[in-house]
Design an enzyme around this catalytic site. Structure first.
Site, PDB file in Angstrom:
ATOM      1  N   CYS A   1       0.768  -1.252  -0.031  1.00 35.36           N
ATOM      2  CA  CYS A   1       0.001  -0.110   0.095  1.00 35.36           C
ATOM      3  C   CYS A   1       1.012   1.112  -0.129  1.00 35.36           C
ATOM      4  O   CYS A   1       1.385   1.521   1.132  1.00 35.36           O
ATOM      5  CB  CYS A   1      -0.890   0.082   1.247  1.00 35.36           C
ATOM      6  N   PHE A   2       0.846   1.864  -1.000  1.00 33.25           N
ATOM      7  CA  PHE A   2       1.642   3.031  -1.541  1.00 33.25           C
ATOM      8  C   PHE A   2       3.333   2.991  -1.297  1.00 33.25           C
ATOM      9  O   PHE A   2       3.974   3.682  -1.200  1.00 33.25           O
ATOM     10  CB  PHE A   2       1.507   4.058  -0.234  1.00 33.25           C
ATOM     11  N   CYS A   3       3.603   1.401  -0.952  1.00 33.37           N
ATOM     12  CA  CYS A   3       5.071   1.355  -0.809  1.00 33.37           C
ATOM     13  C   CYS A   3       5.668   1.859   0.527  1.00 33.37           C
ATOM     14  O   CYS A   3       6.615   2.258   0.609  1.00 33.37           O
ATOM     15  CB  CYS A   3       6.178   1.433  -1.892  1.00 33.37           C
ATOM     16  N   ASN A   4       4.450   2.027   1.356  1.00 30.08           N
ATOM     17  CA  ASN A   4       4.840   2.897   2.457  1.00 30.08           C
ATOM     18  C   ASN A   4       3.748   2.651   3.672  1.00 30.08           C
ATOM     19  O   ASN A   4       2.664   3.098   3.677  1.00 30.08           O
ATOM     20  CB  ASN A   4       4.693   4.523   2.494  1.00 30.08           C
ATOM     21  N   PRO A   5       3.896   1.512   4.409  1.00 28.34           N
ATOM     22  CA  PRO A   5       2.897   1.093   5.131  1.00 28.34           C
ATOM     23  C   PRO A   5       2.360   2.059   6.247  1.00 28.34           C
ATOM     24  O   PRO A   5       1.450   1.970   6.496  1.00 28.34           O
ATOM     25  CB  PRO A   5       3.476  -0.089   6.005  1.00 28.34           C
TER      26      PRO A   5
END
Length: 215
Positions: A1-5
């Protein structure tokens, strides 16, 4: 998710317990579990940058129209918010377009500078955005991948004074000139250096020993 948890968790307003429960249920990155116990596991991100063209934007808009059928306003008008699970009832409000703030990142991989008033646009984007970077002795750009504390360096731009102040906890600030002073051109021309960012060669000017020693 967004490459950003972390950002994903904040956007979806999930608690730490919610995230743990999702992973315990078997959720992993890039799977097809959109909902677990009525709660979303991710969202769709669209990134825009310097290389984005109008054609790219038009294609994205076309995809949204085709895949999601309607504009946010139309979707909201058809949505019965009362029937949504409690965990999702905050989402419709987020569908309403709103610009909360604009930030630029003057120094690559360092902290942000929040724009509070109008700001000039250039052919490469916002003025001073990614205008500086920190390199090692070989000229390679240093990023947070290797030096995570770079994010703690906070730039403060003062366009009236023509300076950028770099701040760091428990250290005296250092100032960098925003524009090249005419008298310094001969000196700076001898300090032209090359570096590589994402496999692209870029050229820049050495800002001097004082700021280098501070860094």
């Amino acid at each position: 998710c967004f490459c950003n948890p972390g950002a994903c968790q904040w956007f979806l307003q999930l608690s730490n317990g919610d995230v743990r429960k999702q992973y315990e249920s078997g959720h992993i990155c890039s799977d097809y579990n959109d909902l677990i116990e009525g709660m979303p596991t991710g969202a769709v991100r669209v990134s825009f940058g310097y290389m984005t063209t109008k054609k790219d934007v038009d294609k994205c808009i076309s995809m949204i129209e085709e895949c999601y059928l309607a504009s946010p306003e139309e979707r909201l008008s058809r949505m019965d918010i009362c029937k949504l699970p409690k965990a999702l009832q905050h989402i419709p409000e987020r569908l309403k377009p709103q610009l909360k703030e604009i930030c630029i990142y003057p120094v690559k991989s360092c902290g942000y500078f929040k724009i509070v008033n109008s700001w000039p646009l250039t052919t490469t984007g916002f003025l001073y955005d990614r205008g500086w970077m920190i390199v090692d002795a070989s000229g390679m750009a240093i990023t947070q991948k290797h030096q995570t504390r770079l994010c703690l360096i906070k730039p403060i731009i003062n366009r009236c004074k023509g300076t950028m102040e770099l701040t760091f906890t428990d250290m005296k600030s250092i100032f960098v000139n925003l524009e090249t002073v005419r008298e310094q051109l001969d000196v700076i021309n001898t300090s032209l250096c090359q570096s590589k960012v994402c496999d692209d060669l870029v050229s820049g000017y050495d800002c001097g020993d004082e700021v280098a020693n501070w860094l």
